[in-house]
Scaffold this motif. Structure first.
Motif, PDB file in Angstrom:
ATOM      1  N   GLU A 216       0.594  -1.355   0.048  1.00  0.00           N
ATOM      2  CA  GLU A 216      -0.046   0.149   0.104  1.00  0.00           C
ATOM      3  C   GLU A 216       0.959   1.375   0.329  1.00  0.00           C
ATOM      4  OE1 GLU A 216      -2.521  -0.495   2.907  1.00  0.00           O
ATOM      5  OE2 GLU A 216      -3.185  -2.207   2.832  1.00  0.00           O
ATOM      6  N   LYS A 217       0.464   2.449  -0.563  1.00  0.00           N
ATOM      7  CA  LYS A 217       0.821   3.766  -0.715  1.00  0.00           C
ATOM      8  C   LYS A 217       1.064   3.707   0.679  1.00  0.00           C
ATOM      9  CE  LYS A 217       0.026   4.023  -5.715  1.00  0.00           C
ATOM     10  NZ  LYS A 217      -0.617   5.078  -6.235  1.00  0.00           N
ATOM     11  N   LYS A 218       2.699   5.448   0.712  1.00  0.00           N
ATOM     12  CA  LYS A 218       2.187   6.210   1.934  1.00  0.00           C
ATOM     13  C   LYS A 218       2.729   5.097   3.187  1.00  0.00           C
ATOM     14  CE  LYS A 218       0.621  10.101  -0.618  1.00  0.00           C
ATOM     15  NZ  LYS A 218      -0.160  10.870  -0.933  1.00  0.00           N
ATOM     16  N   GLN A 219       3.064   4.801   3.093  1.00  0.00           N
ATOM     17  CA  GLN A 219       3.161   3.441   4.448  1.00  0.00           C
ATOM     18  C   GLN A 219       4.498   4.106   5.003  1.00  0.00           C
ATOM     19  OE1 GLN A 219       0.768   1.337   5.487  1.00  0.00           O
ATOM     20  NE2 GLN A 219      -0.618   0.941   4.518  1.00  0.00           N
ATOM     21  N   GLU A 220       4.466   4.348   6.149  1.00  0.00           N
ATOM     22  CA  GLU A 220       5.185   5.070   7.462  1.00  0.00           C
ATOM     23  C   GLU A 220       5.701   4.288   8.941  1.00  0.00           C
ATOM     24  OE1 GLU A 220       5.082   9.303   7.949  1.00  0.00           O
ATOM     25  OE2 GLU A 220       5.356   9.930   5.824  1.00  0.00           O
TER      26      GLU A 220
ATOM     27  N   HIS B 128      10.979  -3.136  -1.239  1.00  0.00           N
ATOM     28  CA  HIS B 128      10.597  -2.875   0.403  1.00  0.00           C
ATOM     29  C   HIS B 128      11.034  -3.317   1.135  1.00  0.00           C
ATOM     30  CE1 HIS B 128       6.490  -4.264  -1.985  1.00  0.00           C
ATOM     31  NE2 HIS B 128       7.252  -2.731  -1.965  1.00  0.00           N
TER      32      HIS B 128
END
Length: 256
Positions: free
Chosen positions: A25-29, A68
């Protein structure tokens, strides 16, 4: 997202709050873990003791692309705040990378579907030598009969490869719940019995819910400190050793 396992009086002295991040998923911090005091006004008491249950923070990264892994290789300050770091590789290549290069404590094994690859002995042996443990989950097997079949099948496949290691005295399996509520939790003895279905021996199944979990925590302490952790175990004395250390006068009394 954070998956919280509510403490339940089933015989455990510690529980880990699992923060799962799917890097697909995008913008995972990676955020700071939530303090247990913010979740529980007062920690429950361990069954049969007067001590409070120990609450740990765990980070599980679901990786589906080699890029990742760069997040784990970075020196993020938030990563160091977690007691346990686990990685869930989705492909054979990522499984090989997790076993050989990533600085993690646990490698998660998929139990909800058929594995898209076969376990190979070389990366598994490297992971064992690096002190990394493989995690098997039992809560999915409670929810659904199909996942129960996949759980047992994938666990047996891993056990067959692990038993090919020359140093078979080194255990490297951990059985966890992945429970989202107290009804999905089982006691340590029940979980050890599940280990027999996974192809483990009795001693391996007991270690998977006790000493191996402690070793995983110590591995996490080593990872965070970049040094090492040493703990001592009192060796039980044999009867012959006790007799040789007794004075002559006491030996005569014991032999009468």
């Amino acid at each position: 997202p954070s998956r919280l396992c509510s403490p339940f009086p089933v015989g455990y002295s510690a529980v880990a709050l699992n923060h799962v991040i799917d890097l697909k998923e995008k913008k995972q911090e990676i955020v700071k873990p939530v303090s247990p005091t913010e979740l529980f006004p007062s920690l429950p008491i361990v069954q049969g003791t007067s001590k409070q249950i120990k609450v740990l923070n765990r980070l599980t990264l679901v990786v589906s692309d080699p890029s990742h892994c760069n997040l784990l290789r970075s020196t993020s300050t938030n990563i160091r705040l977690y007691d346990i770091i686990a990685v869930f590789p989705k492909t054979e290549k990522l499984f090989h990378i997790a076993c050989t290069t990533l600085d993690v404590d646990l490698v998660c094994i998929n139990v909800t579907e058929k594995l898209p690859f076969y376990f190979r002995r070389p990366p598994v042996n490297v992971a064992i030598d690096r002190g990394i443990y493989f995690e098997l989950l039992y809560a999915p097997a409670i929810k659904d009969s199909t996942m129960r079949r996949y759980t047992i099948s994938n666990a047996i496949s891993l056990m067959q490869i692990c038993k090919g290691k020359v140093s078979t005295h080194r255990e490297n399996k951990v059985i966890n719940s992945d429970a989202s509520g107290p009804l999905e939790l089982r006691g340590p003895y029940d979980v050890a019995n599940l280990g027999l279905l996974f192809g483990m021996s009795e001693s391996e199944a007991k270690a998977a819910v006790s000493t191996n979990c402690r070793a995983t925590l110590l591995h996490g302490e080593t990872r965070k400190s970049a040094c090492g952790v040493v703990y001592t175990v009192k060796k039980p004395r044999k009867v012959e050793e006790e007799e040789t250390t007794l004075p002559a006068c006491k030996k005569a009394k014991t032999q009468v």
